[in-house]
Design a protein around this motif. Structure first.
Motif, PDB file in Angstrom:
ATOM      1  N   ARG A  56       0.805  -1.198  -0.074  1.00 44.83           N
ATOM      2  CA  ARG A  56       0.087  -0.115  -0.191  1.00 44.83           C
ATOM      3  C   ARG A  56       0.824   1.149  -0.258  1.00 44.83           C
ATOM      4  NH1 ARG A  56      -3.109  -2.395   3.452  1.00 44.83           N
ATOM      5  NH2 ARG A  56      -2.243  -1.359   5.471  1.00 44.83           N
ATOM      6  N   GLN A  57       1.917   1.210   0.796  1.00 40.38           N
ATOM      7  CA  GLN A  57       2.900   2.508   0.966  1.00 40.38           C
ATOM      8  C   GLN A  57       3.455   2.844  -0.302  1.00 40.38           C
ATOM      9  OE1 GLN A  57       5.104   1.424   4.475  1.00 40.38           O
ATOM     10  NE2 GLN A  57       3.590   2.391   5.682  1.00 40.38           N
ATOM     11  N   LEU A  58       3.985   1.631  -1.132  1.00 45.50           N
ATOM     12  CA  LEU A  58       4.604   1.707  -2.254  1.00 45.50           C
ATOM     13  C   LEU A  58       3.866   2.041  -3.391  1.00 45.50           C
ATOM     14  CD1 LEU A  58       7.020  -1.143  -1.345  1.00 45.50           C
ATOM     15  CD2 LEU A  58       7.632   1.499  -1.367  1.00 45.50           C
ATOM     16  N   GLY A  59       2.473   1.917  -3.268  1.00 44.77           N
ATOM     17  CA  GLY A  59       1.736   2.074  -4.532  1.00 44.77           C
ATOM     18  C   GLY A  59       1.368   0.993  -5.423  1.00 44.77           C
ATOM     19  N   ILE A  60       1.918  -0.457  -4.622  1.00 49.76           N
ATOM     20  CA  ILE A  60       1.642  -1.632  -5.501  1.00 49.76           C
ATOM     21  C   ILE A  60       0.249  -2.304  -5.275  1.00 49.76           C
ATOM     22  CG2 ILE A  60       2.605  -4.030  -5.793  1.00 49.76           C
ATOM     23  CD1 ILE A  60       5.295  -2.832  -4.597  1.00 49.76           C
ATOM     24  N   VAL A  61      -0.500  -2.414  -6.165  1.00 47.85           N
ATOM     25  CA  VAL A  61      -1.798  -2.954  -6.392  1.00 47.85           C
ATOM     26  C   VAL A  61      -1.596  -4.658  -6.561  1.00 47.85           C
ATOM     27  CG1 VAL A  61      -4.150  -3.113  -7.314  1.00 47.85           C
ATOM     28  CG2 VAL A  61      -2.695  -0.920  -6.928  1.00 47.85           C
ATOM     29  N   GLY A  62      -2.066  -5.391  -5.751  1.00 51.63           N
ATOM     30  CA  GLY A  62      -2.190  -7.287  -6.002  1.00 51.63           C
ATOM     31  C   GLY A  62      -3.335  -7.324  -7.056  1.00 51.63           C
ATOM     32  N   VAL A  63      -2.948  -8.076  -8.252  1.00 52.26           N
ATOM     33  CA  VAL A  63      -3.683  -8.499  -9.184  1.00 52.26           C
ATOM     34  C   VAL A  63      -3.456  -9.803  -9.399  1.00 52.26           C
ATOM     35  CG1 VAL A  63      -4.316  -8.136 -11.806  1.00 52.26           C
ATOM     36  CG2 VAL A  63      -3.613  -6.258 -10.237  1.00 52.26           C
ATOM     37  N   THR A  64      -4.793 -10.611  -9.368  1.00 54.69           N
ATOM     38  CA  THR A  64      -4.842 -12.080  -9.566  1.00 54.69           C
ATOM     39  C   THR A  64      -5.565 -12.061 -10.925  1.00 54.69           C
ATOM     40  OG1 THR A  64      -5.163 -12.604  -7.363  1.00 54.69           O
ATOM     41  CG2 THR A  64      -5.742 -14.264  -8.935  1.00 54.69           C
ATOM     42  N   VAL A  65      -4.692 -12.999 -11.964  1.00 50.83           N
ATOM     43  CA  VAL A  65      -5.211 -13.090 -13.218  1.00 50.83           C
ATOM     44  C   VAL A  65      -5.510 -14.700 -13.409  1.00 50.83           C
ATOM     45  CG1 VAL A  65      -4.821 -13.145 -15.721  1.00 50.83           C
ATOM     46  CG2 VAL A  65      -4.247 -11.141 -14.128  1.00 50.83           C
ATOM     47  N   LYS A  66      -6.833 -15.520 -13.466  1.00 48.73           N
ATOM     48  CA  LYS A  66      -6.891 -16.702 -14.120  1.00 48.73           C
ATOM     49  C   LYS A  66      -6.863 -16.621 -15.457  1.00 48.73           C
ATOM     50  CE  LYS A  66      -9.332 -17.592  -9.861  1.00 48.73           C
ATOM     51  NZ  LYS A  66     -10.478 -18.235  -9.387  1.00 48.73           N
ATOM     52  N   ALA A  67      -6.089 -17.638 -16.145  1.00 44.57           N
ATOM     53  CA  ALA A  67      -6.141 -17.847 -17.490  1.00 44.57           C
ATOM     54  C   ALA A  67      -6.290 -19.464 -17.871  1.00 44.57           C
ATOM     55  CB  ALA A  67      -4.532 -17.489 -18.026  1.00 44.57           C
ATOM     56  N   ALA A  68      -6.807 -19.783 -18.936  1.00 46.63           N
ATOM     57  CA  ALA A  68      -7.151 -20.727 -19.497  1.00 46.63           C
ATOM     58  C   ALA A  68      -6.028 -21.747 -19.651  1.00 46.63           C
ATOM     59  CB  ALA A  68      -8.061 -20.842 -20.569  1.00 46.63           C
ATOM     60  N   ARG A  69      -4.930 -21.135 -20.109  1.00 45.45           N
ATOM     61  CA  ARG A  69      -3.715 -22.020 -20.281  1.00 45.45           C
ATOM     62  C   ARG A  69      -2.690 -21.561 -19.584  1.00 45.45           C
ATOM     63  NH1 ARG A  69      -2.258 -21.140 -26.299  1.00 45.45           N
ATOM     64  NH2 ARG A  69      -2.686 -18.904 -25.614  1.00 45.45           N
TER      65      ARG A  69
END
Length: 184
Positions: A103-116
């Motif tokens: 949060r302090q470093l401005g990093i956003v957690g992103v989860t990506v689900k891919a079919a392959r």
């Protein structure tokens, strides 16, 4: 008080201490090492959660595992957790600390689900596109989910963007069932 709330308070205390001693980078690295150690050994987590094992034995194990590998601030902090009988929240505290720093470093957690399965080049492309789109640095977690058939499902915080073939087929099925599908 819940363990998560306690873990957040301890994580904040560790951050404050690291900032005062100007060891933030070292403590960030220490947290990575502790997290990987806990993730690699369920037995280690169970050891710290056990009320039967003495505080002295737990402190001895921390010393043998991490002495010389962690900054003094981190070692003192881990000793404090053991003395306060809070070693059972090591995993939650590590997670809370990482969330605080992100949060302090401005990093956003992103989860990506891919079919392959995705290769390094594809992950890099996805990360670059999402960073440009969100305007933030992101920490990318890519997961494989064959049930998607094709496409991606992206979760940024509480928002989900479903661009999967499975979702599009479900949407078409609903339109057909409702009789609202029009041929253009």
């Amino acid at each position: 008080m819940s363990d998560i709330l306690v873990a957040r308070r301890y994580a904040q205390a560790l951050y404050d201490s690291a900032r005062q001693t100007r060891e933030l980078d070292a403590v960030d690295g220490d947290i990575e090492l502790i997290q990987s150690s806990l993730e690699a050994s369920r037995e280690l987590v169970m050891f710290f959660e056990s009320p039967i094992v003495s505080r002295e034995r737990k402190a001895s194990v921390v010393e043998s595992l991490f002495a010389g590998r962690l900054a003094q601030t981190t070692m003192r902090f881990m000793d404090l957790l053991i003395q306060k009988r809070r070693e059972n929240i090591f995993p939650q505290m590590v997670t809370a600390y990482r969330a605080l720093r992100d949060r302090q470093l401005g990093i956003v957690g992103v989860t990506v689900k891919a079919a392959r399965q995705t290769g390094a080049e594809t992950r890099s492309s996805i990360q670059s596109a999402l960073e440009a789109w969100t305007g933030s640095r992101i920490k990318l977690d890519v997961q494989h989910d064959e049930s998607l058939i094709g496409g991606l499902v992206v979760r940024i915080g509480d928002t989900v963007y479903d661009g999967s073939v499975r979702n599009k087929l479900e949407h078409l099925r609903e339109q057909f069932a409702a009789g609202s599908f029009r041929n253009n």
